[in-house]
Design a protein around this motif. Structure first.
Motif, PDB file in Angstrom:
ATOM      1  N   ALA A 128      48.100-105.553  -7.986  1.00 36.58           N
ATOM      2  CA  ALA A 128      48.713-105.493  -9.406  1.00 36.58           C
ATOM      3  C   ALA A 128      47.417-105.504 -10.246  1.00 36.58           C
ATOM      4  O   ALA A 128      46.354-105.701 -10.046  1.00 36.58           O
ATOM      5  CB  ALA A 128      49.468-106.798  -9.347  1.00 36.58           C
ATOM      6  N   LYS A 129      47.975-104.820 -11.293  1.00 37.77           N
ATOM      7  CA  LYS A 129      46.971-104.856 -12.464  1.00 37.77           C
ATOM      8  C   LYS A 129      46.728-106.156 -13.127  1.00 37.77           C
ATOM      9  O   LYS A 129      47.598-107.235 -13.155  1.00 37.77           O
ATOM     10  CB  LYS A 129      47.474-103.979 -13.595  1.00 37.77           C
ATOM     11  N   ALA A 157      49.156 -99.885  -2.286  1.00 33.53           N
ATOM     12  CA  ALA A 157      50.544 -99.241  -2.196  1.00 33.53           C
ATOM     13  C   ALA A 157      50.573 -98.172  -3.418  1.00 33.53           C
ATOM     14  O   ALA A 157      49.687 -97.924  -4.289  1.00 33.53           O
ATOM     15  CB  ALA A 157      51.633-100.015  -2.698  1.00 33.53           C
ATOM     16  N   SER A 158      51.334 -97.109  -2.811  1.00 36.43           N
ATOM     17  CA  SER A 158      51.279 -95.951  -3.910  1.00 36.43           C
ATOM     18  C   SER A 158      51.635 -95.996  -5.249  1.00 36.43           C
ATOM     19  O   SER A 158      51.070 -95.395  -6.084  1.00 36.43           O
ATOM     20  CB  SER A 158      52.227 -95.077  -3.274  1.00 36.43           C
ATOM     21  N   ARG A 159      52.259 -96.950  -5.336  1.00 32.66           N
ATOM     22  CA  ARG A 159      52.772 -97.420  -6.996  1.00 32.66           C
ATOM     23  C   ARG A 159      51.745 -98.455  -7.608  1.00 32.66           C
ATOM     24  O   ARG A 159      52.276 -98.848  -8.557  1.00 32.66           O
ATOM     25  CB  ARG A 159      54.283 -98.015  -7.138  1.00 32.66           C
ATOM     26  N   SER A 160      50.749 -98.792  -6.806  1.00 35.93           N
ATOM     27  CA  SER A 160      49.769 -99.766  -7.382  1.00 35.93           C
ATOM     28  C   SER A 160      49.239 -99.217  -8.662  1.00 35.93           C
ATOM     29  O   SER A 160      48.553 -97.932  -8.441  1.00 35.93           O
ATOM     30  CB  SER A 160      48.833-100.243  -6.363  1.00 35.93           C
ATOM     31  N   LEU A 212      60.394-107.543   0.863  1.00 33.76           N
ATOM     32  CA  LEU A 212      61.171-107.751  -0.269  1.00 33.76           C
ATOM     33  C   LEU A 212      61.620-106.576  -1.084  1.00 33.76           C
ATOM     34  O   LEU A 212      60.809-105.497  -1.573  1.00 33.76           O
ATOM     35  CB  LEU A 212      60.500-108.743  -1.254  1.00 33.76           C
ATOM     36  N   HIS A 213      63.095-106.468  -1.087  1.00 32.51           N
ATOM     37  CA  HIS A 213      63.620-105.264  -1.722  1.00 32.51           C
ATOM     38  C   HIS A 213      64.736-105.687  -2.717  1.00 32.51           C
ATOM     39  O   HIS A 213      65.912-106.295  -1.775  1.00 32.51           O
ATOM     40  CB  HIS A 213      63.820-103.975  -0.804  1.00 32.51           C
ATOM     41  N   GLU A 214      65.067-105.291  -3.690  1.00 31.53           N
ATOM     42  CA  GLU A 214      66.058-105.483  -4.758  1.00 31.53           C
ATOM     43  C   GLU A 214      67.450-104.783  -3.858  1.00 31.53           C
ATOM     44  O   GLU A 214      68.661-105.275  -4.242  1.00 31.53           O
ATOM     45  CB  GLU A 214      65.880-104.876  -5.913  1.00 31.53           C
ATOM     46  N   GLY A 215      67.220-104.008  -3.151  1.00 37.36           N
ATOM     47  CA  GLY A 215      68.569-103.206  -2.778  1.00 37.36           C
ATOM     48  C   GLY A 215      68.717-103.710  -1.453  1.00 37.36           C
ATOM     49  O   GLY A 215      69.990-103.286  -0.947  1.00 37.36           O
ATOM     50  N   PRO A 224      53.935-103.723  -5.359  1.00 43.18           N
ATOM     51  CA  PRO A 224      53.329-103.985  -6.652  1.00 43.18           C
ATOM     52  C   PRO A 224      54.264-103.918  -7.980  1.00 43.18           C
ATOM     53  O   PRO A 224      55.517-104.019  -7.620  1.00 43.18           O
ATOM     54  CB  PRO A 224      52.490-102.845  -6.859  1.00 43.18           C
ATOM     55  N   GLU A 225      53.907-103.816  -9.371  1.00 46.25           N
ATOM     56  CA  GLU A 225      54.857-103.860 -10.094  1.00 46.25           C
ATOM     57  C   GLU A 225      55.877-102.694 -10.139  1.00 46.25           C
ATOM     58  O   GLU A 225      56.986-102.842 -10.345  1.00 46.25           O
ATOM     59  CB  GLU A 225      53.976-103.314 -11.527  1.00 46.25           C
ATOM     60  N   GLY A 226      55.405-101.299  -9.651  1.00 46.67           N
ATOM     61  CA  GLY A 226      56.449-100.206  -9.298  1.00 46.67           C
ATOM     62  C   GLY A 226      57.238-100.391  -8.143  1.00 46.67           C
ATOM     63  O   GLY A 226      58.191 -99.465  -7.940  1.00 46.67           O
ATOM     64  N   GLY A 227      56.988-101.569  -7.505  1.00 45.66           N
ATOM     65  CA  GLY A 227      57.982-101.472  -6.223  1.00 45.66           C
ATOM     66  C   GLY A 227      57.353-100.807  -5.039  1.00 45.66           C
ATOM     67  O   GLY A 227      56.520-100.105  -4.942  1.00 45.66           O
TER      68      GLY A 227
END
Length: 244
Positions: free
Chosen positions: A85-86, A110-113, A172-175, A197-200
């Protein structure tokens, strides 16, 4: 208040020890321990020693060991794969997860980090996680120091192999429909928990992990930050495993 804990590379073999270096400085100068006060030593691998201060020096203590002990490692082992994370969010996560009882933290590229650990920057960033875990373990009076994996981080494919070898693995996943509070847990081995990360977690990453054997789970109806999701999940697991 319980006695403060200091980490040493190896516990003393005799009954007396000079506690110097950074730990001695912290004990004598920062915490200002005095003659007759109690303290704990730990080697970070389960070994402990209770001691009493016999002499205070400049940035060091002379101590006498009063008892020795050993704390068994918890089973199953709790491993959190933490998306990088940032800012200081990663360090906040490491601190809280260490206090909550994590056994290993895996920095995940992660790709969205937003932040990527590359070269010397990555080495320094990982070292901050190591230092944060060390200080948090002392604060929590932990006999076992959590391992921080990575050189400096781990790729998605490496994490997938870790997932495949775990006794149980959760993303952990919101869906997700299944809740971590009711998911089946193993009695031994490793429980691997993946926190994005922040982007999931991307769809590709999610597919990679589920194909390796992970299950998607959620904590509740709200979406937590990357800095708090891991510690909240560990609290659920610690309660269910009767550690709390």
């Amino acid at each position: 208040m319980s006695a403060p804990l200091f980490l040493v590379d190896a516990l003393p073999t005799g009954d007396r020890l000079t506690l110097d270096g950074p730990e001695g400085h912290h004990a004598a100068t920062v915490q200002r321990l005095r003659v007759g006060e109690d303290l704990l030593l730990a080697d970070g691998r389960g070994g402990t020693a209770a001691a009493v201060v016999t002499l205070v020096g400049r940035g060091s203590l002379e101590i006498e060991v009063t008892s020795r002990g050993y704390v068994d490692a918890d089973v199953p082992r709790l491993v959190v794969v933490q998306g990088i994370a940032k800012g200081d969010r990663g360090e906040l996560a490491v601190q809280a997860m260490t206090e909550t009882g994590v056994d290993e933290i895996v920095p995940w590229a992660a790709s969205r980090s937003v932040v990527q650990w590359r070269g010397e920057r990555g080495v320094r960033a990982r070292q901050k996680w190591v230092a944060t875990a060390r200080e948090a373990a002392k604060q929590a009076r932990r006999a076992w120091l959590p391992v921080v994996a990575g050189a400096p981080d781990e790729s998605t494919s490496t994490v997938a192999r870790r997932v495949a070898g775990a006794a149980a693995a959760f993303v952990l996943h919101e869906g997700a429909q299944e809740r971590l509070s009711t998911a089946d847990l193993p009695e031994t081995g490793e429980i691997v928990l993946v926190v994005g990360p922040e982007g999931g977690v991307s769809e590709h990453e999610l597919t990679t992990f589920t194909e390796a054997g992970a299950r998607t789970v959620r904590l509740g109806p709200t979406v937590l930050r990357t800095s708090t999701a891991g510690v909240a999940a560990l609290a659920v697991l610690a309660t269910r495993l009767a550690r709390w």
